[in-house]
Motif scaffolding. Structure first.
Motif, PDB file in Angstrom:
ATOM      1  N   LYS A 155       0.823  -1.194   0.030  1.00  0.00           N
ATOM      2  CA  LYS A 155      -0.035  -0.065  -0.074  1.00  0.00           C
ATOM      3  C   LYS A 155       0.905   1.175   0.018  1.00  0.00           C
ATOM      4  CE  LYS A 155      -3.895  -2.072   2.332  1.00  0.00           C
ATOM      5  NZ  LYS A 155      -4.994  -2.222   3.314  1.00  0.00           N
ATOM      6  N   ASP A 156       2.130   1.269  -0.730  1.00  0.00           N
ATOM      7  CA  ASP A 156       3.008   2.363  -0.885  1.00  0.00           C
ATOM      8  C   ASP A 156       2.296   3.429  -1.619  1.00  0.00           C
ATOM      9  OD1 ASP A 156       4.798   4.123  -1.607  1.00  0.00           O
ATOM     10  OD2 ASP A 156       6.398   2.677  -1.765  1.00  0.00           O
ATOM     11  N   PRO A 157       2.005   4.512  -0.900  1.00  0.00           N
ATOM     12  CA  PRO A 157       1.077   5.779  -1.801  1.00  0.00           C
ATOM     13  C   PRO A 157       1.928   6.148  -2.740  1.00  0.00           C
ATOM     14  CG  PRO A 157       2.088   6.598   0.242  1.00  0.00           C
ATOM     15  CD  PRO A 157       2.258   5.014   0.374  1.00  0.00           C
ATOM     16  N   TYR A 158       3.252   6.224  -3.102  1.00  0.00           N
ATOM     17  CA  TYR A 158       3.864   6.583  -4.083  1.00  0.00           C
ATOM     18  C   TYR A 158       3.541   5.680  -5.249  1.00  0.00           C
ATOM     19  CZ  TYR A 158       6.367   9.683  -1.173  1.00  0.00           C
ATOM     20  OH  TYR A 158       6.887  10.856  -0.378  1.00  0.00           O
ATOM     21  N   VAL A 159       3.385   4.380  -4.860  1.00  0.00           N
ATOM     22  CA  VAL A 159       3.092   3.232  -6.221  1.00  0.00           C
ATOM     23  C   VAL A 159       1.869   3.593  -6.680  1.00  0.00           C
ATOM     24  CG1 VAL A 159       2.469   0.820  -6.442  1.00  0.00           C
ATOM     25  CG2 VAL A 159       4.652   1.413  -5.163  1.00  0.00           C
ATOM     26  N   ILE A 160       0.726   3.959  -5.818  1.00  0.00           N
ATOM     27  CA  ILE A 160      -0.740   4.157  -6.094  1.00  0.00           C
ATOM     28  C   ILE A 160      -0.584   5.293  -7.051  1.00  0.00           C
ATOM     29  CG2 ILE A 160      -2.852   4.892  -5.108  1.00  0.00           C
ATOM     30  CD1 ILE A 160      -2.307   3.195  -2.958  1.00  0.00           C
ATOM     31  N   LEU A 161       0.059   6.316  -6.658  1.00  0.00           N
ATOM     32  CA  LEU A 161       0.156   7.537  -7.662  1.00  0.00           C
ATOM     33  C   LEU A 161       1.315   7.127  -8.880  1.00  0.00           C
ATOM     34  CD1 LEU A 161       0.180  10.746  -5.121  1.00  0.00           C
ATOM     35  CD2 LEU A 161      -1.611   9.657  -6.507  1.00  0.00           C
ATOM     36  N   GLY A 162       1.916   6.169  -8.825  1.00  0.00           N
ATOM     37  CA  GLY A 162       2.793   6.011  -9.817  1.00  0.00           C
ATOM     38  C   GLY A 162       3.930   7.099 -10.174  1.00  0.00           C
ATOM     39  N   ILE A 163       4.487   7.271  -8.973  1.00  0.00           N
ATOM     40  CA  ILE A 163       5.685   8.416  -8.821  1.00  0.00           C
ATOM     41  C   ILE A 163       6.811   7.761  -7.985  1.00  0.00           C
ATOM     42  CG2 ILE A 163       4.208  10.299  -9.251  1.00  0.00           C
ATOM     43  CD1 ILE A 163       4.025  10.657  -6.084  1.00  0.00           C
ATOM     44  N   GLU A 164       7.886   8.434  -8.085  1.00  0.00           N
ATOM     45  CA  GLU A 164       9.254   8.025  -7.100  1.00  0.00           C
ATOM     46  C   GLU A 164       8.942   8.737  -6.011  1.00  0.00           C
ATOM     47  OE1 GLU A 164      11.116   5.613  -8.181  1.00  0.00           O
ATOM     48  OE2 GLU A 164       9.989   5.387 -10.029  1.00  0.00           O
ATOM     49  N   ALA A 165       9.432   8.078  -5.020  1.00  0.00           N
ATOM     50  CA  ALA A 165       9.482   8.730  -3.247  1.00  0.00           C
ATOM     51  C   ALA A 165      10.529   9.968  -3.510  1.00  0.00           C
ATOM     52  CB  ALA A 165       9.946   7.692  -2.547  1.00  0.00           C
ATOM     53  N   GLY A 166      11.387  10.122  -4.443  1.00  0.00           N
ATOM     54  CA  GLY A 166      12.113  11.369  -4.260  1.00  0.00           C
ATOM     55  C   GLY A 166      11.459  12.366  -5.057  1.00  0.00           C
ATOM     56  N   ILE A 167      10.367  12.371  -5.694  1.00  0.00           N
ATOM     57  CA  ILE A 167       9.846  13.719  -6.388  1.00  0.00           C
ATOM     58  C   ILE A 167       9.840  14.768  -5.488  1.00  0.00           C
ATOM     59  CG2 ILE A 167       7.318  13.052  -5.773  1.00  0.00           C
ATOM     60  CD1 ILE A 167       6.781  13.640  -8.418  1.00  0.00           C
ATOM     61  N   SER A 168      10.037  15.816  -6.233  1.00  0.00           N
ATOM     62  CA  SER A 168       9.954  17.332  -5.413  1.00  0.00           C
ATOM     63  C   SER A 168       8.396  17.531  -5.213  1.00  0.00           C
ATOM     64  CB  SER A 168      10.425  18.282  -6.443  1.00  0.00           C
ATOM     65  OG  SER A 168       9.459  18.623  -7.513  1.00  0.00           O
ATOM     66  N   ASP A 169       8.429  18.289  -4.170  1.00  0.00           N
ATOM     67  CA  ASP A 169       6.851  18.614  -3.661  1.00  0.00           C
ATOM     68  C   ASP A 169       6.022  19.400  -4.865  1.00  0.00           C
ATOM     69  OD1 ASP A 169       7.521  18.047  -1.292  1.00  0.00           O
ATOM     70  OD2 ASP A 169       7.873  20.002  -0.296  1.00  0.00           O
ATOM     71  N   LEU A 170       6.714  20.060  -5.753  1.00  0.00           N
ATOM     72  CA  LEU A 170       6.015  20.802  -6.783  1.00  0.00           C
ATOM     73  C   LEU A 170       5.683  19.738  -7.820  1.00  0.00           C
ATOM     74  CD1 LEU A 170       4.911  23.400  -8.141  1.00  0.00           C
ATOM     75  CD2 LEU A 170       7.211  23.720  -9.097  1.00  0.00           C
ATOM     76  N   ASP A 171       6.404  18.837  -8.121  1.00  0.00           N
ATOM     77  CA  ASP A 171       6.093  17.811  -9.179  1.00  0.00           C
ATOM     78  C   ASP A 171       5.158  16.570  -8.639  1.00  0.00           C
ATOM     79  OD1 ASP A 171       7.786  18.979 -11.084  1.00  0.00           O
ATOM     80  OD2 ASP A 171       9.511  17.744 -10.571  1.00  0.00           O
ATOM     81  N   LEU A 172       5.239  16.711  -7.410  1.00  0.00           N
ATOM     82  CA  LEU A 172       4.108  15.869  -6.611  1.00  0.00           C
ATOM     83  C   LEU A 172       2.595  16.296  -7.017  1.00  0.00           C
ATOM     84  CD1 LEU A 172       2.883  13.740  -4.405  1.00  0.00           C
ATOM     85  CD2 LEU A 172       3.613  15.322  -2.961  1.00  0.00           C
ATOM     86  N   ARG A 173       2.567  17.665  -6.754  1.00  0.00           N
ATOM     87  CA  ARG A 173       1.240  18.231  -7.102  1.00  0.00           C
ATOM     88  C   ARG A 173       1.231  18.176  -8.666  1.00  0.00           C
ATOM     89  NH1 ARG A 173       0.537  24.223  -7.886  1.00  0.00           N
ATOM     90  NH2 ARG A 173      -1.641  24.794  -7.437  1.00  0.00           N
ATOM     91  N   LYS A 174       1.859  18.265  -9.355  1.00  0.00           N
ATOM     92  CA  LYS A 174       1.443  18.208 -10.772  1.00  0.00           C
ATOM     93  C   LYS A 174       1.113  16.911 -11.184  1.00  0.00           C
ATOM     94  CE  LYS A 174       4.803  21.983 -12.358  1.00  0.00           C
ATOM     95  NZ  LYS A 174       6.088  22.180 -13.303  1.00  0.00           N
ATOM     96  N   ALA A 175       1.890  15.846 -10.617  1.00  0.00           N
ATOM     97  CA  ALA A 175       1.517  14.501 -10.760  1.00  0.00           C
ATOM     98  C   ALA A 175       0.051  14.258 -10.384  1.00  0.00           C
ATOM     99  CB  ALA A 175       2.534  13.484 -10.212  1.00  0.00           C
TER     100      ALA A 175
END
Length: 233
Positions: free
Chosen positions: A161-181
């Motif tokens: 249940k890794d939240p990064y897997v559910i969003l399809g993003i890497e754990a090291g993503i920046s805060d801004l890119d997280l929002r965009k994703a």
């Protein structure tokens, strides 16, 4: 309007450019033969049902729930389904046909994969052979391993249940890119977008579940990072 009728209308319209700046204008404005889409979707769906070696009534019913064929020439399409489900051979040709048509509209390709998952789950479980089939179709569609894990998380309970897997993003993503994703994924799975793409009710119901998981994952990541509100531009 049916699912594949909307696919044809979508690819023939210029709104394709909203998601891909590199689309060939001639390809995007080309009028698509509905029968071509019907055959590709029938082929993929029928061979999905055959992937584990046994085609069940529930899988056939699930196919027609999601990929409702147009009434014109229905008998011929039914015969095509029966023929296609005899073997999985040739599924890659159907997948490549759709991948070429919708390379600039990945949301539609994801709708197709969601439909295939619906067929695979119809008899209660997704077998290793079915999972391999889904993975190979996703590869042909151009989805990365990370993107496939995100799609999979919307259909199968993730082990961690890794939240990064559910969003399809890497754990090291920046805060801004997280929002965009998050905004991109949420937009693609919004009910209004699905309706506009002609997605059937079964896919729309699934989207509600996916959105709940996406929102929960995003909220968990925000909490982990100490971000209690949406990030500012």
């Amino acid at each position: 309007m049916g699912f594949w009728r909307n696919l044809a209308d979508r690819i023939s319209g210029r709104d394709c450019f909203l998601e891909c700046d590199g689309c060939d204008e001639r390809a995007a404005t080309h009028q698509v033969n509905d029968a071509d889409f019907a055959m590709a979707l029938i082929g993929l769906g029928a061979k999905m049902a055959k992937a584990d070696g046994v085609v069940s009534r529930s899988e056939i019913r699930a196919f027609y729930e999601v990929f409702r064929p147009p009434p014109e020439g229905r008998d011929a399409l039914d015969r095509a389904f029966e023929l296609a489900m005899q073997t999985t051979l040739g599924f890659d040709g159907y997948a490549r046909r759709l991948a070429r048509r919708f390379r600039c509209y990945p949301a539609i390709l994801e709708d197709v994969i969601d439909g295939l998952f619906h067929v695979a789950k119809a008899d209660g479980t997704i077998t290793p052979d079915e999972m391999d089939y889904l993975q190979r179709v996703a590869d042909i569609f151009g989805f990365s391993e990370t993107e496939f894990r995100r799609i999979l998380a919307g259909h199968v309970e993730p082990d961690d249940k890794d939240p990064y897997v559910i969003l399809g993003i890497e754990a090291g993503i920046s805060d801004l890119d997280l929002r965009k994703a998050y905004r991109r994924i949420a937009s693609q799975n919004h009910p209004d977008r699905l309706i506009a793409r002609g997605a059937p009710l079964e896919i729309q119901r699934l989207a509600d579940e996916k959105m709940a998981a996406i929102n929960a994952a995003y909220g968990e990541i925000l909490s982990q990072r100490g971000l209690v509100a949406p990030l500012a531009n």
